[in-house]
Design a protein around this motif. Sequence first.
Motif, PDB file in Angstrom:
ATOM      1  N   TYR A   1       3.887   6.797   8.604  1.00  0.00           N
ATOM      2  CA  TYR A   1       2.980   5.897   7.899  1.00  0.00           C
ATOM      3  C   TYR A   1       2.418   4.923   8.923  1.00  0.00           C
ATOM      4  O   TYR A   1       3.183   4.289   9.665  1.00  0.00           O
ATOM      5  CB  TYR A   1       3.727   5.168   6.785  1.00  0.00           C
ATOM      6  CG  TYR A   1       2.916   4.191   5.967  1.00  0.00           C
ATOM      7  CD1 TYR A   1       1.569   4.393   5.708  1.00  0.00           C
ATOM      8  CD2 TYR A   1       3.520   3.072   5.429  1.00  0.00           C
ATOM      9  CE1 TYR A   1       0.841   3.496   4.935  1.00  0.00           C
ATOM     10  CE2 TYR A   1       2.811   2.173   4.655  1.00  0.00           C
ATOM     11  CZ  TYR A   1       1.467   2.393   4.417  1.00  0.00           C
ATOM     12  OH  TYR A   1       0.751   1.493   3.660  1.00  0.00           O
TER      13      TYR A   1
ATOM     14  N   ASP B   1      -4.615   9.808   2.770  1.00  0.00           N
ATOM     15  CA  ASP B   1      -5.399   8.658   3.220  1.00  0.00           C
ATOM     16  C   ASP B   1      -5.344   7.591   2.136  1.00  0.00           C
ATOM     17  O   ASP B   1      -5.575   7.878   0.961  1.00  0.00           O
ATOM     18  CB  ASP B   1      -6.846   9.052   3.500  1.00  0.00           C
ATOM     19  CG  ASP B   1      -6.981   9.959   4.722  1.00  0.00           C
ATOM     20  OD1 ASP B   1      -5.999  10.117   5.466  1.00  0.00           O
ATOM     21  OD2 ASP B   1      -8.077  10.509   4.920  1.00  0.00           O
ATOM     22  N   ILE B   2      -5.034   6.374   2.537  1.00  0.00           N
ATOM     23  CA  ILE B   2      -4.844   5.263   1.601  1.00  0.00           C
ATOM     24  C   ILE B   2      -5.948   4.240   1.800  1.00  0.00           C
ATOM     25  O   ILE B   2      -6.293   3.903   2.937  1.00  0.00           O
ATOM     26  CB  ILE B   2      -3.471   4.586   1.848  1.00  0.00           C
ATOM     27  CG1 ILE B   2      -2.346   5.609   1.703  1.00  0.00           C
ATOM     28  CG2 ILE B   2      -3.286   3.395   0.912  1.00  0.00           C
ATOM     29  CD1 ILE B   2      -1.029   5.138   2.281  1.00  0.00           C
ATOM     30  N   THR B   3      -6.478   3.745   0.699  1.00  0.00           N
ATOM     31  CA  THR B   3      -7.448   2.652   0.736  1.00  0.00           C
ATOM     32  C   THR B   3      -6.825   1.455   0.036  1.00  0.00           C
ATOM     33  O   THR B   3      -6.348   1.569  -1.093  1.00  0.00           O
ATOM     34  CB  THR B   3      -8.761   3.054   0.023  1.00  0.00           C
ATOM     35  OG1 THR B   3      -9.298   4.202   0.686  1.00  0.00           O
ATOM     36  CG2 THR B   3      -9.773   1.929   0.069  1.00  0.00           C
TER      37      THR B   3
ATOM     38  N   LEU C   1      -5.363  -0.349  -4.809  1.00  0.00           N
ATOM     39  CA  LEU C   1      -4.962   0.773  -3.965  1.00  0.00           C
ATOM     40  C   LEU C   1      -5.413   2.100  -4.545  1.00  0.00           C
ATOM     41  O   LEU C   1      -5.254   2.351  -5.747  1.00  0.00           O
ATOM     42  CB  LEU C   1      -3.444   0.771  -3.820  1.00  0.00           C
ATOM     43  CG  LEU C   1      -2.864  -0.541  -3.295  1.00  0.00           C
ATOM     44  CD1 LEU C   1      -1.400  -0.645  -3.624  1.00  0.00           C
ATOM     45  CD2 LEU C   1      -3.111  -0.647  -1.816  1.00  0.00           C
ATOM     46  N   THR C   2      -5.953   2.931  -3.683  1.00  0.00           N
ATOM     47  CA  THR C   2      -6.294   4.302  -4.046  1.00  0.00           C
ATOM     48  C   THR C   2      -5.879   5.204  -2.896  1.00  0.00           C
ATOM     49  O   THR C   2      -5.685   4.744  -1.765  1.00  0.00           O
ATOM     50  CB  THR C   2      -7.802   4.486  -4.323  1.00  0.00           C
ATOM     51  OG1 THR C   2      -8.551   4.083  -3.171  1.00  0.00           O
ATOM     52  CG2 THR C   2      -8.250   3.671  -5.535  1.00  0.00           C
ATOM     53  N   GLY C   3      -5.750   6.473  -3.190  1.00  0.00           N
ATOM     54  CA  GLY C   3      -5.374   7.410  -2.142  1.00  0.00           C
ATOM     55  C   GLY C   3      -5.843   8.813  -2.465  1.00  0.00           C
ATOM     56  O   GLY C   3      -6.056   9.150  -3.632  1.00  0.00           O
TER      57      GLY C   3
ATOM     58  N   ALA D   1       0.835  -1.212   0.000  1.00  0.00           N
ATOM     59  CA  ALA D   1       0.000   0.000   0.000  1.00  0.00           C
ATOM     60  C   ALA D   1       0.865   1.256   0.000  1.00  0.00           C
ATOM     61  O   ALA D   1       0.517   2.261  -0.626  1.00  0.00           O
ATOM     62  CB  ALA D   1      -0.945  -0.014   1.195  1.00  0.00           C
TER      63      ALA D   1
ATOM     64  N   LEU E   1       1.844   2.965  -3.322  1.00  0.00           N
ATOM     65  CA  LEU E   1       0.952   3.944  -3.939  1.00  0.00           C
ATOM     66  C   LEU E   1       1.507   5.355  -3.719  1.00  0.00           C
ATOM     67  O   LEU E   1       1.557   6.166  -4.643  1.00  0.00           O
ATOM     68  CB  LEU E   1      -0.455   3.822  -3.348  1.00  0.00           C
ATOM     69  CG  LEU E   1      -1.467   4.855  -3.806  1.00  0.00           C
ATOM     70  CD1 LEU E   1      -1.982   4.509  -5.193  1.00  0.00           C
ATOM     71  CD2 LEU E   1      -2.621   4.952  -2.825  1.00  0.00           C
ATOM     72  N   VAL E   2       1.946   5.612  -2.506  1.00  0.00           N
ATOM     73  CA  VAL E   2       2.432   6.945  -2.141  1.00  0.00           C
ATOM     74  C   VAL E   2       3.833   7.184  -2.703  1.00  0.00           C
ATOM     75  O   VAL E   2       4.113   8.247  -3.250  1.00  0.00           O
ATOM     76  CB  VAL E   2       2.406   7.131  -0.613  1.00  0.00           C
ATOM     77  CG1 VAL E   2       2.922   8.508  -0.222  1.00  0.00           C
ATOM     78  CG2 VAL E   2       0.991   6.925  -0.078  1.00  0.00           C
TER      79      VAL E   2
END
Length: 137
Positions: free
Chosen positions: A78, A115-117, A99-101, A61, A64-65
């Motif tokens: 984190y 915010d991470i999903t 993953l989305t953010g 995850a 993603l960032v």
Amino acid sequence: MSEVTAGTELPPLDVRVRRADLVRYAGASLDFNPIHWNDRVAEDVGLPGVIAHGMLTMAVAGRLVTDWLGDPGRILEYSARFVRPVVVPNDDEGALVELTGKVREVREDGTARVDITAKFEGKAVLGKAVAIVRLPE
């Protein structure tokens, strides 16, 4: 990277986790718990099958960032909670983690809260996944 504001969405990322990834992670982390490689043991303890290491899921995850920032050194903090396991089948497909953010807040000091999903089979696997990052100037 264009100007970042609250509400900026990170480009989504799909990552496949395969059994070979679990073996490599076990070697790197020295976490050889058999729930991460042995179906029988995983099922004997009530799991639906072999599961990915929680910290591996969190690391996936985090990509993603880091992919968005281009520099892993820009992550200042984190954290996440593990809410559901990622079950990794013994096949070539593996498990798909989606993953989305979204930037929740941009601060005056040049940092931002992201915010991470993370989802597996449409359900969240991490809760309260948050990265505090230093934005590029």
